[in-house]
Motif scaffolding. Structure first.
Motif, PDB file in Angstrom:
ATOM      1  N   VAL A   1       0.865  -1.187   0.000  1.00 15.62           N
ATOM      2  CA  VAL A   1       0.000   0.000   0.000  1.00 15.62           C
ATOM      3  C   VAL A   1       0.902   1.238   0.000  1.00 15.62           C
ATOM      4  O   VAL A   1       0.605   2.244  -0.642  1.00 15.62           O
ATOM      5  CB  VAL A   1      -0.925  -0.012   1.236  1.00 15.62           C
ATOM      6  CG1 VAL A   1      -1.799   1.230   1.279  1.00 15.62           C
ATOM      7  CG2 VAL A   1      -1.771  -1.271   1.270  1.00 15.62           C
TER       8      VAL A   1
ATOM      9  N   GLU B   1       0.779   9.765   4.902  1.00 14.98           N
ATOM     10  CA  GLU B   1       1.199   9.723   6.292  1.00 14.98           C
ATOM     11  C   GLU B   1       2.114   8.528   6.575  1.00 14.98           C
ATOM     12  O   GLU B   1       3.150   8.654   7.220  1.00 14.98           O
ATOM     13  CB  GLU B   1      -0.076   9.614   7.138  1.00 14.98           C
ATOM     14  CG  GLU B   1       0.117   9.830   8.588  1.00 14.98           C
ATOM     15  CD  GLU B   1      -1.232   9.788   9.272  1.00 14.98           C
ATOM     16  OE1 GLU B   1      -1.899  10.829   9.316  1.00 14.98           O
ATOM     17  OE2 GLU B   1      -1.629   8.707   9.740  1.00 14.98           O
ATOM     18  N   VAL B   2       1.720   7.362   6.052  1.00 12.22           N
ATOM     19  CA  VAL B   2       2.468   6.143   6.377  1.00 12.22           C
ATOM     20  C   VAL B   2       3.796   6.082   5.614  1.00 12.22           C
ATOM     21  O   VAL B   2       4.747   5.451   6.085  1.00 12.22           O
ATOM     22  CB  VAL B   2       1.577   4.894   6.140  1.00 12.22           C
ATOM     23  CG1 VAL B   2       2.361   3.618   6.339  1.00 12.22           C
ATOM     24  CG2 VAL B   2       0.391   4.935   7.107  1.00 12.22           C
TER      25      VAL B   2
ATOM     26  N   TYR C   1      -3.817   8.354   3.864  1.00 17.49           N
ATOM     27  CA  TYR C   1      -3.142   7.258   4.555  1.00 17.49           C
ATOM     28  C   TYR C   1      -1.756   7.024   3.979  1.00 17.49           C
ATOM     29  O   TYR C   1      -0.772   6.911   4.704  1.00 17.49           O
ATOM     30  CB  TYR C   1      -3.992   5.988   4.429  1.00 17.49           C
ATOM     31  CG  TYR C   1      -3.387   4.805   5.145  1.00 17.49           C
ATOM     32  CD1 TYR C   1      -3.476   4.695   6.528  1.00 17.49           C
ATOM     33  CD2 TYR C   1      -2.703   3.815   4.451  1.00 17.49           C
ATOM     34  CE1 TYR C   1      -2.903   3.624   7.195  1.00 17.49           C
ATOM     35  CE2 TYR C   1      -2.128   2.747   5.102  1.00 17.49           C
ATOM     36  CZ  TYR C   1      -2.238   2.646   6.478  1.00 17.49           C
ATOM     37  OH  TYR C   1      -1.663   1.597   7.132  1.00 17.49           O
TER      38      TYR C   1
ATOM     39  N   ARG D   1      -6.605   0.031  -2.446  1.00 13.09           N
ATOM     40  CA  ARG D   1      -5.587  -0.367  -1.472  1.00 13.09           C
ATOM     41  C   ARG D   1      -5.334   0.669  -0.391  1.00 13.09           C
ATOM     42  O   ARG D   1      -4.717   0.365   0.625  1.00 13.09           O
ATOM     43  CB  ARG D   1      -4.277  -0.699  -2.192  1.00 13.09           C
ATOM     44  CG  ARG D   1      -4.429  -1.929  -3.049  1.00 13.09           C
ATOM     45  CD  ARG D   1      -3.185  -2.315  -3.809  1.00 13.09           C
ATOM     46  NE  ARG D   1      -3.539  -3.356  -4.765  1.00 13.09           N
ATOM     47  CZ  ARG D   1      -3.089  -3.424  -6.011  1.00 13.09           C
ATOM     48  NH1 ARG D   1      -2.238  -2.532  -6.453  1.00 13.09           N
ATOM     49  NH2 ARG D   1      -3.481  -4.403  -6.803  1.00 13.09           N
TER      50      ARG D   1
END
Lengths: 755, 287
Positions: free
Chosen positions: B191, B266-267, B263, B258
């Motif tokens: 992802v 940030e990740v 998200y 996905r």
């Protein structure tokens, strides 16, 4: 006769039941010799393929298959028009099945079948599909259950709603159900605290590894045979006969081995098309779905939107409970919201309780049964609110459930008064288990939830043939989806007093045995088991009669004990006991073949309850969840083959983990399914999971001679809730939308931090 | 559809150059066969490179390693020398698919499949790996980040084929790491992913660094601002926060099945931070 006295379950000293013998289908399955749906071939066989709608909602203005029919190697094309002759004679439910198998005037979801071809090869069939010209008028679509209920939502069917739906609702709202008793307003007034929340769950597919497959062959005289992967070949026979305008007797259906069903193979999809193509082409036709077709066009379960409100005293007594459940069941009526509304509060003894269920249609594939259909989402909402109340009052969640647990004599929220049930026993077992008091680390949380399922009996027919060499052939009509042939062999051997491996159980075809309901409702070990025991007892009566004839005494003077016919007492005379083998060996001289039969509509399935306990860890920076520990406590009544009972417990828990954490149908703006494959429809893989620990609780079911309760479905009822409670504790935020994928958890953590 | 399995690279290039229709190269086939079976592609020529012996070699070269295009991820995962020099790259190789898939899949194939989420890409880009390409016009060598142009589109010209990957030599006190976020534990596609390679000076301070991200843009990204944040530091909290912010700033992801834009952005920073700390530890520095 002595055989007819009621069994005393507590002292029955089982010899074979409760053991763990090897399953008779095991070697074939691990060596690859077992034949599944796609493993059958016939001379002259054609390949059948389906053309599917790329649109979520479209009027079919015309279909021109002339070019496809002219392609060399194409032997038949069928469309909705080929079923026109039978349509008028079908009831609403059967008409929906037909329209789902082959669209008529409208395509109702992405993947809806609009035509099918039979050709001499895959390549020709694929080319033929491209040559079929479908003129679509694309219509607005709706996918979400709450959106589909809006008065201005695109309408799928003008006349699908029945009189239970009040005026003023969207025509997509097709049924309303209501259950309960007492006065919830009064109950809420008695509560020290009330929690009310809305929850959403996404559609999950059963995820069976074997795609749908069949081989149909119809002769010019109209006699037909069908080899098919299904949970119920009598259902396939009756449905296909109706959709093709055939007599049931003209269609013989044989069930293949099955690579998973979980409820999803309790209806038909390609089978009527294969028969229609075979009828038209005059040759056998084999059809096999791709994984993409399985996802796009077979039934996942409903997505749901649920409001739950519970009132509790500070001592933990539930004073009132209410729920409003909205399930979309795809493009046709029949979502399992009725079961959801019935089961939501079924685990508890609540004085004032009310649930309302709304069945809604949307532009998605027609839902199919999935293990305890409708119950897991309802339990998720209810058990989450109970968990929240326990936290607010600082009460032990297990003690609160025990305090409110339904017991023998409790009148359930859906009206039935329970007999002997095992919910409290599963809770006590959980409390006594080391898991309940194991230490937790940082970012870890523990979740507990209970679950209920009705269980089912149903129409069942069994034949038991005693062979002259002392062995036994048992014919059942319920496809084996969880080790049931082993369990049937055990029960027959137990009754007859012979060895397990002297009994062979086969799943007979529809021409060889009377009607059997589908393998569903956790019914097979209960109902086919009960019928097997009764058939064995029928055979024993006949064996005693033959022994009487061999000894020249009255039939009444012979009893059956531990595998032998014996004189009933001193007055009957003095004879050496005769074994089954000894009586069978001379059966030709004492009256011919010996067989036992049962035909029954089995009642008394006995409700089933479970408690699940789960520990998880959340990575607060990424939202990723790891399941650390999982224990299932479930009442099996009596475990015939404990390994397969444990397997059902573990399987339900694992499917629940998938549904709770990552599995979901994801659609694009265009209404097309974005993840029709196992890469992006994420079922758990082995390395995602801890060993699922199991504890079999046995509170015998008085409705079965050995005390059996079905175990196949209850095991998927508590996991969504138990995992959500665990993750909510670990992430320190209540998770109200499943699946709890990493992005959803991150967002919830961020929103909670922002508050 | 034709299937060819030449024994010589020259022959392979000739076959690819001569094909007038759609040609696809088969190395491990773990992407190609899936695309074929799902009927997403119908190539006219499938060219299998596994019979070309030189494609299977892992050879020491100028203090680094040259890895043939047909070397499976499993073989790479068992090569002690590569593992020691470039543990982060091997880490990426042994994350692709599953154990069984790794027996077939290749790093070169993973790169050429040109998925922005390919596990091979961030690790190879961070490592400063180069790719040797053979073609009708001869041989050329390009940086790993030049291969993927857009989802499903690679930089190979007609008739060209990847011959090998080259992982360079590196100074003492160097380390690299690759991390990806998948909702499962295996059998999945990133992802978000991050590769970091760095070297430390005698005092333990970062003297060189490369940072790469996957699945956050139409192609794998080399993030120079993130690397610059590390250089000269000892990777304290504040520096890691700057690294994460630089990664987030470089992200240009999409919302899809996905993950979300929010998200992924940030990740990406979270993974880059974690990968940097692992690389630092592997380089012998303080964690």
């Amino acid at each position: 006769m002595p055989l007819d006295h009621p069994q005393d379950l507590t002292i029955k000293d089982f010899k074979i039941v409760g053991q763990r013998p090897l399953r008779p289908d095991g070697i074939d399955k691990v060596t690859g010799r077992a034949r599944f749906g796609a493993d059958m071939n016939a001379p002259g066989m054609l390949v059948g393929r389906v053309l599917r709608s790329p649109h979520a909602h479209a009027r079919i203005k015309s279909i021109d298959s002339a070019k496809a029919e002219a392609l060399p190697g194409v032997k038949a094309v069928v469309t909705g028009a080929d079923f026109g002759a039978v349509k008028d004679g079908l009831d609403d439910g059967m008409l929906d099945v037909l329209v789902n198998c082959m669209a008529q005037d409208k395509a109702l979801y992405d993947g809806h079948a609009v035509a099918a071809v039979a050709a001499i090869s895959q390549t020709v069939a694929r080319q033929a599909l491209k040559l079929i010209e479908v003129d679509y008028e694309v219509l607005p679509h709706v996918l979400d259950v709450d959106a589909a209920m809006q008065p201005d939502a695109p309408v799928l069917h003008e006349e699908a709603a029945d009189e239970s739906v009040p005026a003023g609702f969207s025509k997509n709202v097709v049924r309303r159900y209501e259950f309960g008793h007492g006065d919830v307003a009064k109950g809420f007034a008695e509560a020290d605290r009330i929690v009310e929340r809305r929850f959403k769950t996404e559609a999950a597919h059963q995820g069976y590894i074997e795609p749908h497959a069949c081989l149909a062959a119809m002769g010019p005289d109209g006699q037909a045979e069908l080899w098919v992967c299904t949970q119920g070949h009598y259902m396939v026979r009756n449905t296909c006969a109706a959709l093709l305008g055939m007599d049931a007797s003209q269609l013989r259906v044989t069930a293949s081995e099955i690579g998973g069903g979980f409820g999803g193979k309790t209806t038909v999809f390609i089978e009527p098309l294969a028969l229609a193509l075979s009828r038209k082409a005059g040759r056998p036709v084999k059809m096999t779905m791709s994984r993409e077709e399985v996802f796009r066009a077979t039934g996942p379960t409903s997505s749901s939107s649920i409001d739950v409100k519970i009132g509790m005293t500070r001592e933990g007594r539930i004073t009132a409970a209410s729920g409003e459940l909205r399930y979309q069941g795809g493009a046709f009526p029949g979502s399992p919201v009725e079961f959801g509304a019935m089961s939501a509060f079924a685990a508890y003894d609540v004085e004032n309780v009310k649930t309302v269920g709304w069945d809604v249609v949307a532009n998605r594939p027609k839902q199919a049964a999935y293990r305890a259909p409708g119950a897991p989402m309802a339990a998720y909402a209810v058990e989450s609110v109970i968990d929240e109340l326990c936290k607010q009052f600082d009460l032990d969640p297990l003690s609160v459930r025990l305090k409110n647990a339904a017991v023998e004599g409790t009148t359930s929220s859906f009206g039935v008064t329970y007999g002997k049930i095992g919910l409290s026993a599963t809770l006590e077992a959980a409390r006594a288990h080391p898991h309940y008091s194991a230490a937790l680390g940082p970012n870890q949380g523990r979740g507990l939830a209970c679950g209920f399922w009705f269980n089912f009996g149903g129409e069942t027919c069994v034949s038991l043939n005693v062979n002259a060499d002392g062995t036994v052939g048992l014919s059942v009509g319920t496809p084996d989806i969880g080790g049931s042939r082993a369990s049937m062999c055990q029960m027959a051997a137990e009754e007859l007093g012979i060895a397990y491996d002297k009994v062979r159980t086969v799943v007979a075809d529809t021409a060889s045995l009377g009607y059997n309901d589908v393998t569903d409702g956790s019914r097979v070990t209960f109902a086919s088991g009960l019928a097997t025991i009764q058939a064995a007892r029928d055979a024993i009566r006949k064996l005693c009669g033959r022994a009487a004839r061999m000894w020249g005494i009255d039939e009444d003077a012979v009893i059956w004990e531990e595998g032998y016919a014996k004189p009933a007492g001193g007055n009957a005379g003095s004879f050496e006991p005769l074994s089954l083998a000894e009586i069978a060996a001379v059966s030709a001289r004492t009256g011919g073949p010996i067989a036992g039969h049962t035909e029954v509509n089995a009642d008394g399935a006995g409700q089933s309850f479970a408690t699940h306990l789960v520990d998880s860890e959340v990575d607060p920076e990424t939202g990723k969840v790891k399941i650390l520990r999982y224990t299932v406590f479930q009442d099996a009544g009596k475990a015939i083959h404990p390994s397969y009972v444990e397997g059902q417990f573990q399987g339900g828990a694992v499917q629940g983990i998938g549904w709770a954490l990552n599995e979901e149908y994801i659609y694009g703006e265009d209404g097309r399914l974005q993840n029709p494959g196992f890469l992006d429809y994420r079922v758990p893989v082995a390395s995602d999971l801890p060993m699922i620990d199991t504890v079999i609780v046995e509170v015998p079911n008085p409705g079965h001679p050995y005390g059996v309760r079905g175990v196949g479905e209850t095991s998927i009822v508590p996991p969504l809730a138990a995992i959500a409670n665990s993750v909510s504790a670990a992430a320190a935020v209540r998770m109200t939308h499943l699946p709890m994928s990493p992005p959803r958890i991150r967002k919830a953590i961020e929103e909670a931090a922002g508050r | 559809m034709r299937y060819e399995a030449p024994r010589k690279l020259k022959r392979a290039v000739a076959l690819l150059s001569a094909e007038s229709g759609v040609a696809r190269v088969l190395a491990g086939g773990t992407d190609l066969l899936v695309q074929l079976r799902s009927e997403r592609i119908e190539p006219d020529l499938i060219l299998d490179i596994k019979r070309i012996e030189s494609m299977h070699a892992i050879a020491a070269e100028r203090g680094g390693y040259r890895i043939g295009a047909a070397v499976s991820c499993a073989a790479l995962g068992e090569h002690a020398g590569v593992k020691q020099l470039w543990p982060g790259v091997v880490e990426a190789a042994t994350l692709i698919g599953s154990t069984q898939v790794q027996g077939r899949a290749t790093m070169a194939g993973n790169l050429c499949n040109a998925s922005p989420a390919a596990d091979a890409a961030p690790a190879l880009i961070a490592a400063g790996a180069t790719v040797a390409i053979a073609g009708p016009g001869g041989r050329r060598e390009v940086p790993a980040e030049a291969i993927c142009l857009a989802p499903g589109r690679n930089a190979l010209e007609k008739g060209e084929i990847v011959e090998s990957l080259y992982l360079p030599a590196r100074p003492e006190r160097s380390g690299d790491a690759y991390l990806r976020l998948i909702p499962r534990s295996e059998m999945d596609i990133a992802v978000v992913s991050a590769g970091v390679s760095l070297s430390l000076d005698a005092a333990g301070r970062c003297s060189a660094a490369r940072v790469a991200l996957g699945a956050v843009a139409p192609r794998p990204l080399r993030v120079e601002a993130a690397a610059a944040a590390l250089i000269g530091s000892d990777l304290d909290e504040a520096v890691l926060a700057v690294l994460a912010a630089a990664c987030a700033a470089a992200c240009d992801p999409i919302d899809d099945k996905r993950g979300t834009v929010e998200y992924r952005t940030e990740v990406a920073g979270v993974l880059a931070k974690r990968a940097a700390v692992i690389a630092q530890t592997r380089a012998g520095g303080a964690a």
